[in-house]
Design a protein around this motif. Sequence first.
Motif, PDB file in Angstrom:
ATOM      1  N   ARG A 146       0.824  -1.209   0.000  1.00 39.25           N
ATOM      2  CA  ARG A 146       0.000   0.000   0.000  1.00 39.25           C
ATOM      3  C   ARG A 146       0.857   1.259   0.000  1.00 39.25           C
ATOM      4  O   ARG A 146       0.584   2.221  -0.706  1.00 39.25           O
ATOM      5  CB  ARG A 146      -0.933  -0.020   1.222  1.00 39.25           C
ATOM      6  CG  ARG A 146      -1.753   1.241   1.427  1.00 39.25           C
ATOM      7  CD  ARG A 146      -2.653   1.556   0.252  1.00 39.25           C
ATOM      8  NE  ARG A 146      -3.476   0.406  -0.093  1.00 39.25           N
ATOM      9  CZ  ARG A 146      -3.791   0.090  -1.334  1.00 39.25           C
ATOM     10  NH1 ARG A 146      -3.337   0.813  -2.342  1.00 39.25           N
ATOM     11  NH2 ARG A 146      -4.537  -0.973  -1.574  1.00 39.25           N
ATOM     12  N   PHE A 147       1.931   1.271   0.815  1.00 41.59           N
ATOM     13  CA  PHE A 147       2.756   2.474   0.954  1.00 41.59           C
ATOM     14  C   PHE A 147       4.087   2.250   0.235  1.00 41.59           C
ATOM     15  O   PHE A 147       5.157   2.171   0.853  1.00 41.59           O
ATOM     16  CB  PHE A 147       2.950   2.816   2.426  1.00 41.59           C
ATOM     17  CG  PHE A 147       1.656   3.058   3.142  1.00 41.59           C
ATOM     18  CD1 PHE A 147       0.943   4.229   2.951  1.00 41.59           C
ATOM     19  CD2 PHE A 147       1.113   2.094   3.987  1.00 41.59           C
ATOM     20  CE1 PHE A 147      -0.262   4.445   3.585  1.00 41.59           C
ATOM     21  CE2 PHE A 147      -0.093   2.304   4.635  1.00 41.59           C
ATOM     22  CZ  PHE A 147      -0.780   3.482   4.423  1.00 41.59           C
ATOM     23  N   ALA A 148       3.993   2.148  -1.084  1.00 42.74           N
ATOM     24  CA  ALA A 148       5.139   1.766  -1.890  1.00 42.74           C
ATOM     25  C   ALA A 148       6.212   2.847  -1.978  1.00 42.74           C
ATOM     26  O   ALA A 148       7.326   2.579  -2.421  1.00 42.74           O
ATOM     27  CB  ALA A 148       4.671   1.398  -3.300  1.00 42.74           C
ATOM     28  N   ASP A 149       5.890   4.084  -1.568  1.00 43.67           N
ATOM     29  CA  ASP A 149       6.865   5.174  -1.671  1.00 43.67           C
ATOM     30  C   ASP A 149       7.691   5.360  -0.399  1.00 43.67           C
ATOM     31  O   ASP A 149       8.508   6.274  -0.329  1.00 43.67           O
ATOM     32  CB  ASP A 149       6.151   6.479  -2.020  1.00 43.67           C
ATOM     33  CG  ASP A 149       5.550   6.428  -3.415  1.00 43.67           C
ATOM     34  OD1 ASP A 149       6.292   6.129  -4.364  1.00 43.67           O
ATOM     35  OD2 ASP A 149       4.325   6.647  -3.564  1.00 43.67           O
ATOM     36  N   GLY A 150       7.472   4.494   0.578  1.00 40.93           N
ATOM     37  CA  GLY A 150       8.334   4.534   1.745  1.00 40.93           C
ATOM     38  C   GLY A 150       7.588   4.559   3.063  1.00 40.93           C
ATOM     39  O   GLY A 150       6.396   4.893   3.126  1.00 40.93           O
ATOM     40  N   ILE A 151       8.293   4.166   4.113  1.00 42.77           N
ATOM     41  CA  ILE A 151       7.784   4.208   5.485  1.00 42.77           C
ATOM     42  C   ILE A 151       8.811   4.949   6.324  1.00 42.77           C
ATOM     43  O   ILE A 151       9.987   4.581   6.348  1.00 42.77           O
ATOM     44  CB  ILE A 151       7.550   2.788   6.042  1.00 42.77           C
ATOM     45  CG1 ILE A 151       6.526   2.041   5.169  1.00 42.77           C
ATOM     46  CG2 ILE A 151       7.080   2.849   7.497  1.00 42.77           C
ATOM     47  CD1 ILE A 151       6.317   0.585   5.558  1.00 42.77           C
ATOM     48  N   VAL A 152       8.367   6.015   6.963  1.00 42.48           N
ATOM     49  CA  VAL A 152       9.266   6.877   7.745  1.00 42.48           C
ATOM     50  C   VAL A 152       8.863   6.789   9.214  1.00 42.48           C
ATOM     51  O   VAL A 152       7.707   7.051   9.564  1.00 42.48           O
ATOM     52  CB  VAL A 152       9.206   8.341   7.272  1.00 42.48           C
ATOM     53  CG1 VAL A 152      10.182   9.204   8.076  1.00 42.48           C
ATOM     54  CG2 VAL A 152       9.506   8.432   5.776  1.00 42.48           C
ATOM     55  N   TRP A 153       9.819   6.453  10.071  1.00 41.97           N
ATOM     56  CA  TRP A 153       9.570   6.294  11.502  1.00 41.97           C
ATOM     57  C   TRP A 153      10.144   7.501  12.248  1.00 41.97           C
ATOM     58  O   TRP A 153      11.338   7.767  12.183  1.00 41.97           O
ATOM     59  CB  TRP A 153      10.228   5.006  11.999  1.00 41.97           C
ATOM     60  CG  TRP A 153       9.842   4.603  13.388  1.00 41.97           C
ATOM     61  CD1 TRP A 153      10.288   5.143  14.561  1.00 41.97           C
ATOM     62  CD2 TRP A 153       8.931   3.554  13.744  1.00 41.97           C
ATOM     63  NE1 TRP A 153       9.718   4.509  15.623  1.00 41.97           N
ATOM     64  CE2 TRP A 153       8.881   3.524  15.162  1.00 41.97           C
ATOM     65  CE3 TRP A 153       8.164   2.647  13.021  1.00 41.97           C
ATOM     66  CZ2 TRP A 153       8.085   2.604  15.851  1.00 41.97           C
ATOM     67  CZ3 TRP A 153       7.383   1.733  13.710  1.00 41.97           C
ATOM     68  CH2 TRP A 153       7.345   1.728  15.109  1.00 41.97           C
ATOM     69  N   LEU A 154       9.278   8.206  12.979  1.00 43.11           N
ATOM     70  CA  LEU A 154       9.679   9.412  13.710  1.00 43.11           C
ATOM     71  C   LEU A 154       9.331   9.257  15.183  1.00 43.11           C
ATOM     72  O   LEU A 154       8.184   8.972  15.526  1.00 43.11           O
ATOM     73  CB  LEU A 154       8.963  10.641  13.134  1.00 43.11           C
ATOM     74  CG  LEU A 154       9.140  10.877  11.625  1.00 43.11           C
ATOM     75  CD1 LEU A 154       8.217  11.990  11.148  1.00 43.11           C
ATOM     76  CD2 LEU A 154      10.590  11.207  11.295  1.00 43.11           C
ATOM     77  N   VAL A 155      10.307   9.433  16.057  1.00 42.39           N
ATOM     78  CA  VAL A 155      10.122   9.244  17.500  1.00 42.39           C
ATOM     79  C   VAL A 155       9.937  10.603  18.169  1.00 42.39           C
ATOM     80  O   VAL A 155      10.664  11.563  17.875  1.00 42.39           O
ATOM     81  CB  VAL A 155      11.327   8.508  18.120  1.00 42.39           C
ATOM     82  CG1 VAL A 155      11.139   8.330  19.620  1.00 42.39           C
ATOM     83  CG2 VAL A 155      11.518   7.146  17.444  1.00 42.39           C
ATOM     84  N   PHE A 156       8.973  10.693  19.091  1.00 44.86           N
ATOM     85  CA  PHE A 156       8.706  11.939  19.792  1.00 44.86           C
ATOM     86  C   PHE A 156       9.107  11.863  21.265  1.00 44.86           C
ATOM     87  O   PHE A 156      10.202  12.217  21.625  1.00 44.86           O
ATOM     88  CB  PHE A 156       7.229  12.329  19.650  1.00 44.86           C
ATOM     89  CG  PHE A 156       6.928  13.024  18.362  1.00 44.86           C
ATOM     90  CD1 PHE A 156       7.010  14.395  18.262  1.00 44.86           C
ATOM     91  CD2 PHE A 156       6.592  12.304  17.231  1.00 44.86           C
ATOM     92  CE1 PHE A 156       6.748  15.056  17.071  1.00 44.86           C
ATOM     93  CE2 PHE A 156       6.333  12.942  16.038  1.00 44.86           C
ATOM     94  CZ  PHE A 156       6.411  14.318  15.953  1.00 44.86           C
ATOM     95  N   GLY A 157       8.222  11.427  22.145  1.00 48.02           N
ATOM     96  CA  GLY A 157       8.436  11.603  23.572  1.00 48.02           C
ATOM     97  C   GLY A 157       7.761  12.882  24.033  1.00 48.02           C
ATOM     98  O   GLY A 157       7.201  13.634  23.229  1.00 48.02           O
TER      99      GLY A 157
END
Length: 276
Positions: A146-157
């Motif tokens: 479904r998300f063929a253009d990439g998966i970006v993981w962002l951490v907050f806190g």
Amino acid sequence: QRFAACAGQSGGRMVQIVDSQLGLSPMQRAEESIASLLQLSVVVVTVDELASLAQAAPVPTMGPRRPQDPASRLPPRLHSVPAVPELHEQRPEVHEALITALLGAVGDGGGAAALSLTATGVVGTAGLGKTTAATCLAHDARVHARFADGIVWLVFGQERDALGNLRKLGRCLGLRREIWNEWSDVDEANDELTPLLKDKRVLIVLDDVWEYPRQVKPFKDLLMRSRGGGSAQGSKLLLTTRVCKVAEAAGGLTELSQCNEAVGLRILAKYMGRPS
């Protein structure tokens, strides 16, 4: 992972092109080691042999372009996505429920029509496995399709605001440092990021968010702008949070409950190194 995916599509073979005078490079020796672990056969072709084959091959004719089979595509780029913990105990019913919440209920087009801007909030108290559940989603082949253009993981806190992670998103989407490093506020960042996400399918994971206005809303606004305010399928947010109101404000809520006793005992047995 990318190497293994390519290997599976090539029928279990790896072809190396080697300069007969220089021999194998250090990188090619490393590839051979990986191929051995993956039980692949290695075919070595020298540069001279390749040139002879190219001269003897007939010139191909250009026919009509066939649509690419989605199953034949390489996995999308995973940016900072953590690995699934080695001792993770999968809960299939939970994972499938989250897949449905993220991708939409199965209907015409296999659920694609149901994919909307609504963020999926994985909610629960500390230690319930919210981040691990989101990690499993990010490694699922259906999510990759479904998300063929990439998966970006962002951490907050609790302390981090959106601007720093918008800069990281810009870097992951290919912007030069001199561009994203100069952003002074989220509006300036979103002005630059909006065209990059237009007509793209990117999954943006916001892990461990605590506040909607300061942390989530800038990303929600960005996706709305990239779609021109419409509800067509495209990029989407997946967030994890302990705060139910944050997930509700983001537009989607999936509560993660405690595992049952049997699953808990299997997890404990794994950590103790004992058979379940």
